[in-house]
Design an enzyme around this catalytic site. Sequence first.
Site, PDB file in Angstrom:
ATOM      1  N   CYS A 147      -0.273   6.218  -2.832  1.00  0.00           N
ATOM      2  CA  CYS A 147       1.054   6.516  -3.408  1.00  0.00           C
ATOM      3  C   CYS A 147       1.226   6.088  -4.866  1.00  0.00           C
ATOM      4  CB  CYS A 147       2.146   5.854  -2.577  1.00  0.00           C
ATOM      5  SG  CYS A 147       2.206   6.452  -0.876  1.00  0.00           S
TER       6      CYS A 147
ATOM      7  N   HIS B 254       6.601   5.179  -6.840  1.00  0.00           N
ATOM      8  CA  HIS B 254       6.341   4.425  -5.617  1.00  0.00           C
ATOM      9  C   HIS B 254       7.431   3.377  -5.444  1.00  0.00           C
ATOM     10  CE1 HIS B 254       4.323   2.681  -2.305  1.00  0.00           C
ATOM     11  NE2 HIS B 254       4.292   1.491  -2.880  1.00  0.00           N
TER      12      HIS B 254
HETATM   13 CA   LIG Z   1       1.809   8.888  -0.438  1.00  0.00          CA
END
Ligand SMILES: [Ca+2]
Length: 474
Positions: free
Chosen positions: A73, A127
């Site tokens: 991520c 993120h």
């Molecule tokens: Ca992800």
Amino acid sequence: MKLRVNFCLLISSFVSSAWLHAAAPPNVLLIVSDDLNARLGCYGEGIAKTPNIDGLAKHGVLFERAYCQFPHCNPSRSSFLTGMRPRTTRVTNNEDSLYQNIPGVMTLPRWFREHGYATARCGKIFHLGVPSGDESMDDPRAWDFGTPFKDERPYPKARASAVKVETGKKKGIGWQETECSDDDLVDGNFARTAVEWLERRDAARPFFLAVGFHRPHLPLVAPAKYFDLYPFDAIKLPDEPADDVDDIPPPARNGAVPGYAITTTPDQRRAAIRAYLATVSFMDAQAGRVLDAVQRLGLSESTIVIFMSDHGWHLGEHGLWHKRSLFEECARVPFIIRAPGAGGNGRHSAGLVELLDLFPTLCDLTGVPAPAQIEGKSLRPLLNDPAAIAHEAVVTEARRGTDAEFWGRSIRTPRWRYTEWNGGRDGVELYDHDADPHEFANLAGDERHAGTISQLKKMLAPLAITPAPAKPGQ
Ligand SMILES: [Ca+2]
Ligand SMILES: [Ca+2]
């Protein structure tokens, strides 16, 4: 006199085109799904039912070969939201901070905000500290409006008639078909908020609306009606040679998500795949709510729409059930662009593209200048000509391992995927996509391909992170 008329025409046409451009730069709707692989209906090999994303693809350009730069991520998002490679951001895990690594870094939404756009975020774009609800990874200077991210725990009640498969998971849940409405889950909320924001937006400014859906990220929770789309017994398991893993270097085999060892039996595997597909369809329905609002509000002709994922996800291929791998299923992502006046009509582009290309493409399509930091390329030529080529090769990197650390870097050309672990000390892989699209046969040990490997290594080196030098004795 004639000269004067022409001159006036020239002036007025210049003024009107400049005015039009200045008055109405296109809006941007960026939809990012989390951990979504490319097995969607519109990708042809699809197993997930995604009528809304398929509908978007019918009016835009679908990129068949789009690749993330880092299948995790924070590293992936830090890369595509700055247009810089992981070797530049130095964000290589979920704990790294882009803002600490590059103080004052310019991000995509902040850039658009500074160029006159109203910027809004619904859900996860940078993120977030998922699932803690901590937003410390987000860029606070990027948004005029942002929704808080709160995990839906405690999860809504499981349906009494849910298929029961012992998951063997000690903590938390792997998947759950719930008795709840779409809006009881975070993605329903993000869709609802995005629609409300569109309805109330300041029409005097172009907008940059980013909607980040959490699913199909774990845990695989969705209302029961989406599980009903996939009868349990009809779920197919990957069909692979029994000796597939024998030629895969150890660093490419490990790296499972801790606590997700729930895929031992065929029924557990079926349940995991079914839950993934259910959450993909759930996410698709939420994306559909936002896409419908764009149409209902008369914004289709003035809004660029992007649909993408931060990286792929394995559903059992090569025995893997997670992200952070450098195989095709994980490195490749769905990527669709619908831009008014460019491309469209459901074209497919087979050109290799990187998520890095998002930033310069949006700059090119809106007339916003591209910042100097950009390492990707505008995909506008590919929108207008699906046979156009942006990249000879694309690069995806990963960092894996629990007891030991392995840095992997992988290069993909139209024919080959070449991957090396710790600079090749811990394994190399070569797959021929012309003959072996599922990457079953590792050809790295075959002398006949030594020339190909040496050429791919040379192309890879300037684009990837330099692996750590070998420790003494290694
Ligand atoms: Ca992800
Ligand atoms: Ca193999």
